[in-house]
Design an enzyme around this catalytic site. Structure first.
Site, PDB file in Angstrom:
ATOM      1  N   ASP A 261       1.132  -0.887   0.355  1.00  0.00           N
ATOM      2  CA  ASP A 261       0.088   0.086   0.049  1.00  0.00           C
ATOM      3  C   ASP A 261       1.118   1.259  -0.092  1.00  0.00           C
ATOM      4  O   ASP A 261       1.659   1.632  -0.428  1.00  0.00           O
ATOM      5  CB  ASP A 261      -1.151   0.206   1.135  1.00  0.00           C
ATOM      6  CG  ASP A 261      -0.273   0.410   2.449  1.00  0.00           C
ATOM      7  OD1 ASP A 261       0.773   0.838   2.618  1.00  0.00           O
ATOM      8  OD2 ASP A 261      -1.437   0.226   3.752  1.00  0.00           O
ATOM      9  N   HIS A 262      -0.032   2.084   0.103  1.00  0.00           N
ATOM     10  CA  HIS A 262       0.979   3.487   0.040  1.00  0.00           C
ATOM     11  C   HIS A 262       2.086   4.053   1.235  1.00  0.00           C
ATOM     12  O   HIS A 262       3.311   4.730   0.784  1.00  0.00           O
ATOM     13  CB  HIS A 262       0.064   4.585   0.152  1.00  0.00           C
ATOM     14  CG  HIS A 262      -0.826   4.777   1.379  1.00  0.00           C
ATOM     15  ND1 HIS A 262      -2.307   3.998   1.035  1.00  0.00           N
ATOM     16  CD2 HIS A 262      -0.898   5.765   2.526  1.00  0.00           C
ATOM     17  CE1 HIS A 262      -2.595   4.082   2.896  1.00  0.00           C
ATOM     18  NE2 HIS A 262      -2.079   4.907   3.428  1.00  0.00           N
TER      19      HIS A 262
ATOM     20  N   CYS B 120       3.428  -3.213   4.067  1.00  0.00           N
ATOM     21  CA  CYS B 120       2.317  -2.283   3.959  1.00  0.00           C
ATOM     22  C   CYS B 120       3.238  -0.873   5.119  1.00  0.00           C
ATOM     23  O   CYS B 120       4.123  -1.588   5.318  1.00  0.00           O
ATOM     24  CB  CYS B 120       0.655  -2.319   4.255  1.00  0.00           C
ATOM     25  SG  CYS B 120       0.574  -3.555   6.456  1.00  0.00           S
ATOM     26  N   GLY B 121       2.559  -0.324   6.114  1.00  0.00           N
ATOM     27  CA  GLY B 121       3.115   0.247   6.342  1.00  0.00           C
ATOM     28  C   GLY B 121       3.536  -0.203   7.855  1.00  0.00           C
ATOM     29  O   GLY B 121       5.142   0.021   8.438  1.00  0.00           O
ATOM     30  N   THR B 122       2.996  -0.672   8.365  1.00  0.00           N
ATOM     31  CA  THR B 122       3.810  -1.604   9.662  1.00  0.00           C
ATOM     32  C   THR B 122       3.493  -3.356   9.504  1.00  0.00           C
ATOM     33  O   THR B 122       4.106  -4.145  10.046  1.00  0.00           O
ATOM     34  CB  THR B 122       2.467  -1.654  11.165  1.00  0.00           C
ATOM     35  OG1 THR B 122       1.099  -2.546  10.711  1.00  0.00           O
ATOM     36  CG2 THR B 122       2.561  -0.741  11.257  1.00  0.00           C
ATOM     37  N   GLY B 123       3.293  -2.987   8.383  1.00  0.00           N
ATOM     38  CA  GLY B 123       3.035  -4.656   8.116  1.00  0.00           C
ATOM     39  C   GLY B 123       1.931  -5.440   8.493  1.00  0.00           C
ATOM     40  O   GLY B 123       1.782  -7.099   7.863  1.00  0.00           O
ATOM     41  N   ILE B 124       1.583  -5.035   9.597  1.00  0.00           N
ATOM     42  CA  ILE B 124       0.494  -5.835  10.339  1.00  0.00           C
ATOM     43  C   ILE B 124      -0.272  -5.774   9.221  1.00  0.00           C
ATOM     44  O   ILE B 124      -1.861  -7.698   9.310  1.00  0.00           O
ATOM     45  CB  ILE B 124       0.443  -5.347  11.715  1.00  0.00           C
ATOM     46  CG1 ILE B 124       1.083  -5.260  12.420  1.00  0.00           C
ATOM     47  CG2 ILE B 124      -1.029  -5.931  12.405  1.00  0.00           C
ATOM     48  CD1 ILE B 124       0.989  -4.263  14.110  1.00  0.00           C
ATOM     49  N   GLY B 125      -1.585  -5.349   8.545  1.00  0.00           N
ATOM     50  CA  GLY B 125      -2.442  -5.536   8.262  1.00  0.00           C
ATOM     51  C   GLY B 125      -2.638  -6.023   7.433  1.00  0.00           C
ATOM     52  O   GLY B 125      -3.086  -7.122   6.845  1.00  0.00           O
TER      53      GLY B 125
ATOM     54  N   HIS C   2      10.222 -23.262   9.781  1.00  0.00           N
ATOM     55  CA  HIS C   2       9.421 -23.825  10.809  1.00  0.00           C
ATOM     56  C   HIS C   2       7.821 -23.640   9.988  1.00  0.00           C
ATOM     57  O   HIS C   2       7.136 -24.881  10.813  1.00  0.00           O
ATOM     58  CB  HIS C   2       9.138 -22.752  12.047  1.00  0.00           C
ATOM     59  CG  HIS C   2      10.160 -23.318  13.310  1.00  0.00           C
ATOM     60  ND1 HIS C   2       9.664 -23.648  14.285  1.00  0.00           N
ATOM     61  CD2 HIS C   2      11.545 -24.065  12.820  1.00  0.00           C
ATOM     62  CE1 HIS C   2      11.203 -24.109  14.941  1.00  0.00           C
ATOM     63  NE2 HIS C   2      11.888 -24.169  14.410  1.00  0.00           N
TER      64      HIS C   2
ATOM     65  N   HIS D  17       7.856 -30.118  10.250  1.00  0.00           N
ATOM     66  CA  HIS D  17       6.894 -29.445  10.564  1.00  0.00           C
ATOM     67  C   HIS D  17       5.819 -29.394  10.525  1.00  0.00           C
ATOM     68  O   HIS D  17       4.590 -29.147  10.443  1.00  0.00           O
ATOM     69  CB  HIS D  17       6.954 -27.829  10.745  1.00  0.00           C
ATOM     70  CG  HIS D  17       8.364 -27.655  11.599  1.00  0.00           C
ATOM     71  ND1 HIS D  17       8.133 -27.423  13.303  1.00  0.00           N
ATOM     72  CD2 HIS D  17       9.712 -27.306  11.287  1.00  0.00           C
ATOM     73  CE1 HIS D  17       9.434 -27.171  14.444  1.00  0.00           C
ATOM     74  NE2 HIS D  17      10.260 -27.006  13.498  1.00  0.00           N
TER      75      HIS D  17
HETATM   76  C1  RB5 Z   1      -2.230   2.547   6.401  1.00  0.00           C
HETATM   77  O1  RB5 Z   1      -2.192   4.291   6.321  1.00  0.00           O
HETATM   78  C2  RB5 Z   1      -1.503   1.524   6.973  1.00  0.00           C
HETATM   79  O2  RB5 Z   1      -2.563   1.878   8.353  1.00  0.00           O
HETATM   80  C3  RB5 Z   1      -0.890   0.351   6.715  1.00  0.00           C
HETATM   81  O3  RB5 Z   1       0.097   0.620   5.856  1.00  0.00           O
HETATM   82  C4  RB5 Z   1      -0.598  -0.639   7.349  1.00  0.00           C
HETATM   83  O4  RB5 Z   1       0.058  -0.081   8.327  1.00  0.00           O
HETATM   84  C5  RB5 Z   1      -1.839  -0.972   8.827  1.00  0.00           C
HETATM   85  O5  RB5 Z   1      -1.761  -2.288   9.230  1.00  0.00           O
END
Ligand code: RB5
Length: 148
Positions: free
Chosen positions: A8-9, A65-70, A98, A132
């Site tokens: 994403d951005h 993405c910004g954090t990789g989490i979403g 694993h 595994h």
């Molecule tokens: C976008 O602003 C941000 O929420 C996305 O890149 C990501 O970090 C979500 O997990």
């Protein structure tokens, strides 16, 4: 190896850097976007990359993405995808050994390019340890709730 990339951005700059890094190493890279700073929704790119990998049209995927989490949460909704959110060389190695992770997720706002390159390289170079496999079989069963 064919590798699909998406971001994403919040992740496209790191995705672009990894595209060059992987291409220079001789990998075939498919860039599924996004390719600029305009705000987009990370599930759309998780879906694009996840479906390509799940269908076997690429062997691996990298999502940023910004954090990789979403983007990791979204990618793991796709049947057959084992997406690992990784922030160190050690977790990159373990995600391969694993978990046989077929998609690697990174936080573009959290990880510098040299470390990201080292993480991706480690993940690609590390073999899955077949002991595994029974756990991965149980993960696959979670994708088929009617069959439990
Ligand atoms: C976008 O602003 C941000 O929420 C996305 O890149 C990501 O970090 C979500 O997990």
């Amino acid at each position: 190896m064919k590798i699909a990339l998406g971001a994403d951005h919040g992740g496209y700059l790191l995705k672009d850097a990894l595209k060059k890094y992987l291409s220079d190493l001789g990998h075939e890279v498919e860039d599924l976007g996004t390719n600029g700073p305009g705000r987009v929704d990370y599930p759309d790119y998780a879906r694009l990359v996840g479906e390509v990998v799940a269908a076997g049209r690429a062997e691996r995927g990298v999502l940023v993405c910004g954090t990789g989490i979403g983007i990791s949460i979204a990618a793991n909704k796709i049947r057959g995808i084992r997406a690992a959110l990784v922030s160190s060389v050690t977790t990159a190695r373990l995600a391969a050994e694993h978990n046989n992770a077929n998609v690697l997720c990174l936080g573009g706002r959290l990880i510098a390019e040299p470390l990201a390159a080292e993480i991706v390289q480690t993940w690609l170079d590390t073999d899955f340890e077949s002991r595994h496999q029974p756990r991965l079989d149980k993960i696959a069963m979670l994708e088929r709730p009617g069959e439990r």
